[in-house]
Scaffold this motif. Structure first.
Motif, PDB file in Angstrom:
ATOM      1  N   TRP A 115       0.822  -1.207   0.000  1.00  0.00           N
ATOM      2  CA  TRP A 115       0.000   0.000   0.000  1.00  0.00           C
ATOM      3  C   TRP A 115       0.858   1.259   0.000  1.00  0.00           C
ATOM      4  O   TRP A 115       0.593   2.208  -0.734  1.00  0.00           O
ATOM      5  N   LEU A 116       1.900   1.241   0.829  1.00  0.00           N
ATOM      6  CA  LEU A 116       2.772   2.415   0.902  1.00  0.00           C
ATOM      7  C   LEU A 116       3.539   2.595  -0.411  1.00  0.00           C
ATOM      8  O   LEU A 116       3.725   3.721  -0.886  1.00  0.00           O
ATOM      9  N   LEU A 117       3.949   1.490  -1.014  1.00  0.00           N
ATOM     10  CA  LEU A 117       4.685   1.581  -2.277  1.00  0.00           C
ATOM     11  C   LEU A 117       3.776   2.077  -3.403  1.00  0.00           C
ATOM     12  O   LEU A 117       4.198   2.876  -4.254  1.00  0.00           O
ATOM     13  N   THR A 118       2.527   1.640  -3.416  1.00  0.00           N
ATOM     14  CA  THR A 118       1.576   2.133  -4.420  1.00  0.00           C
ATOM     15  C   THR A 118       1.326   3.619  -4.242  1.00  0.00           C
ATOM     16  O   THR A 118       1.287   4.383  -5.226  1.00  0.00           O
ATOM     17  N   ALA A 119       1.169   4.050  -2.987  1.00  0.00           N
ATOM     18  CA  ALA A 119       0.979   5.480  -2.711  1.00  0.00           C
ATOM     19  C   ALA A 119       2.179   6.284  -3.182  1.00  0.00           C
ATOM     20  O   ALA A 119       2.031   7.393  -3.721  1.00  0.00           O
ATOM     21  N   TYR A 120       3.374   5.730  -2.986  1.00  0.00           N
ATOM     22  CA  TYR A 120       4.593   6.388  -3.462  1.00  0.00           C
ATOM     23  C   TYR A 120       4.541   6.575  -4.974  1.00  0.00           C
ATOM     24  O   TYR A 120       4.826   7.651  -5.501  1.00  0.00           O
ATOM     25  N   GLY A 121       4.146   5.512  -5.690  1.00  0.00           N
ATOM     26  CA  GLY A 121       4.068   5.600  -7.147  1.00  0.00           C
ATOM     27  C   GLY A 121       3.041   6.604  -7.614  1.00  0.00           C
ATOM     28  O   GLY A 121       3.298   7.391  -8.541  1.00  0.00           O
ATOM     29  N   VAL A 122       1.862   6.610  -6.984  1.00  0.00           N
ATOM     30  CA  VAL A 122       0.826   7.586  -7.348  1.00  0.00           C
ATOM     31  C   VAL A 122       1.333   9.005  -7.100  1.00  0.00           C
ATOM     32  O   VAL A 122       1.160   9.900  -7.943  1.00  0.00           O
ATOM     33  N   GLY A 123       1.991   9.210  -5.971  1.00  0.00           N
ATOM     34  CA  GLY A 123       2.488  10.546  -5.646  1.00  0.00           C
ATOM     35  C   GLY A 123       3.529  11.037  -6.628  1.00  0.00           C
ATOM     36  O   GLY A 123       3.528  12.211  -7.019  1.00  0.00           O
TER      37      GLY A 123
END
Length: 395
Positions: A12-20
C-alpha cells in the motif's frame, strides 16, 4: 557502515509512493496543454496516454521480479544487454534525471509558497530542501509515510477540483462535442504521456520492499491504473466547466475550474501545489539515492556510495549528495532549463529497458511475474515513437 538496506515497505505504501510521483505538480499545468491539443476530448487523450505507458510499466514489473535491485534500470541493462559501461551510464543518467527533476519541482514549489506566504525565496527553498533531505536520511519508512500524506493532500485537492467542475454549468463543447480530432488527440496523448513518467521510480525501492516478487508488480500496475483514473476525472471536470481556449491559454487551468464551479478564491490550490512539489522532491531524492547506491555495487569507482547507515538503513552519503545538488540546482537554474532536460532521456531509457527484457526473455523465460513477448516489443516501439516526436519538437 552496513551494505544492506532495510526491508520496511509494504504494497500500500509503495503504491501510494508511485501515485504521488506520477500525479505531482504537473497535472496542475498539463491539463491546459492537453486540452489545447485534444479539445473537449482531453480525457480520452489522458486515458490513451495511460495505455501507451502500460507496456513499459508491465516490462518494468517483470524486470523488477527478475532483478530486484536498487539499481533498477542499470541492473536490467547490465543483465539484459550485457554492457557494463552502458548500465553505469544509464544508472548515472537516471540519478541525474531525478536530481534535475527534483530541482525543477523544488524551485516551482517554492514559487507557489512565496506567492501566499511572505518569506524570502532562497530561505524558503533551502529550508524545504534541507528538511526533505533530513527525512530521506532518517528512514525509507518515514520518507514514504510522509510522501503518502502529501499524496493524500494532492488527491483531496484534485477531488475538490473535480467537484467544482461538476458544479459549473457545462460549456457548449461539452453539451455538443465536435468530431474527434485524430491529429489533436494523438498530440494530446503524447503530451499526456509525460504525466505518467514516474512509475519507473517504484522499481528502485526493490531492496526495501517486503516480498518484492509480489509487491513490486502490484504497486506498479496499481499506481498506473489509479493515476489514469485521477487524470481522466480531472480532465473531464476541466473541459466540462471551462472553454478549451481558456484552459489552453493559462498556466493555472485548475484554478479556472475552481473559480468557475464555486466562485471562490483558488489560492488554496497554490498551497496544495506546494504539497505536490514537496512530494515530488522527496520521491526523486529517495529514488536517485537508491540508484546511486545500486550503481555503487556494480562499479568499483562508485563503491563509496554502496553503504547504508547501520541505524537508519538508508544510503546516507548518496542521499546527502543528491539533496545538496538538488538544492544548489534549484537556487541557480531556471525551471524551464531544469524541466526540459529529463523527458527525452527517460524515453531513451524506457527503450533500452524494454530491449533488455526482450533479450532476457529469449535467454530465460522463467520469472515470478511474466508478460507476453509482445509487451516489451510494444513498449520499445512506443518509447522510440514518443522519443522521435519529442526530439522533433512535437511534444
Amino acid at each position: 557502515m552496513a551494505e544492506a538496506l532495510k526491508r520496511r515497505i509494504g504494497p500500500w505504501l509503495l503504491t501510494a509512493y508511485g501515485v504521488g510521483v506520477m500525479v505531482g505538480a504537473g497535472i496542475y499545468v498539463l491539463t491546459g496543454a492537453v486540452a489545447g491539443a485534444a479539445g473537449v476530448w482531453a480525457p480520452v487523450a489522458f486515458l490513451l496516454a495511460g495505455l501507451i505507458a502500460l507496456p513499459s510499466a508491465l516490462s518494468y514489473a517483470e524486470l523488477s521480479t527478475r532483478i530486484p535491485e536498487a539499481a533498477g534500470e542499470a541492473a536490467y541493462i547490465a543483465q539484459g544487454l550485457r554492457l557494463h559501461w552502458l548500465s553505469v551510464v544509464v544508472g548515472l543518467a537516471i540519478v541525474a534525471a531525478g536530481t534535475i527533476s527534483a530541482a525543477a519541482v523544488l524551485r516551482g514549489g517554492t514559487g507557489y509558497l512565496v506567492s501566499v506566504v511572505p518569506v524570502p525565496f532562497a530561505v524558503a527553498l533551502v529550508a524545504m530542501g534541507a528538511a526533505l533531505v533530513a527525512v530521506a536520511v532518517l528512514g525509507v519508512l518515514e520518507s514514504l509515510a510522509l510522501a503518502a500524506v502529501f499524496t493524500v493532500v494532492e488527491l483531496i485537492g484534485l477531488a475538490l477540483v473535480v467537484y467544482a467542475g461538476w458544479q459549473a454549468a457545462p460549456v457548449a463543447d461539452w453539451s455538443a462535442p465536435p468530431p474527434v480530432p485524430a491529429t489533436g488527440l494523438a498530440l494530446g496523448a503524447l503530451l499526456a504521456f509525460f504525466a505518467f513518467i514516474g512509475f519507473e521510480d517504484i522499481v528502485n525501492m526493490a531492496e526495501e520492499v517486503s516480498d518484492p516478487a509480489r509487491t513490486l508488480p502490484r504497486a506498479i500496475i496499481g499506481a498506473l491504473v489509479l493515476t489514469s483514473l485521477v487524470y481522466g476525472l480531472v480532465a473531464i471536470a476541466a473541459v466540462r466547466a471551462v472553454p478549451v481556449a481558456d484552459l489552453a491559454a493559462t498556466e493555472r487551468p485548475l484554478a479556472l475550474v475552481w473559480a468557475r464551479g464555486t466562485g471562490g478564491d483558488p489560492a488554496f490550490l497554490s498551497l496544495i501545489a506546494v504539497f505536490a512539489a514537496l512530494n515530488g522532491v522527496l520521491a526523486q531524492i529517495v529514488m536517485a539515492a537508491r540508484v546511486l547506491f545500486g550503481v555503487g555495487r556494480r562499479e568499483p569507482a562508485l563503491a563509496t556510495f554502496h553503504h547504508a547507515h547501520p541505524r537508519f538503513g538508508t544510503p546516507v552519503l548518496a542521499t546527502v549528495l543528491v539533496g545538496a545538488v538538488v538544492i544548489a540546482g534549484a537556487l541557480v537554474l531556471p525551471v524551464a532549463v531544469l524541466a526540459g532536460a529529463t523527458s527525452g532521456l527517460l524515453l531513451a531509457v524506457f527503450a533500452l529497458v524494454n530491449l533488455s527484457l526482450i533479450r532476457l526473455k529469449r535467454r530465460e523465460e522463467r520469472a515470478p511475474f511474466r508478460v507476453p513477448m509482445a509487451v516489451p516489443w510494444l513498449g520499445l516501439v512506443t518509447a522510440l515513437g514518443a522519443l522521435a516526436l519529442s526530439l522533433a519538437g512535437l511534444a
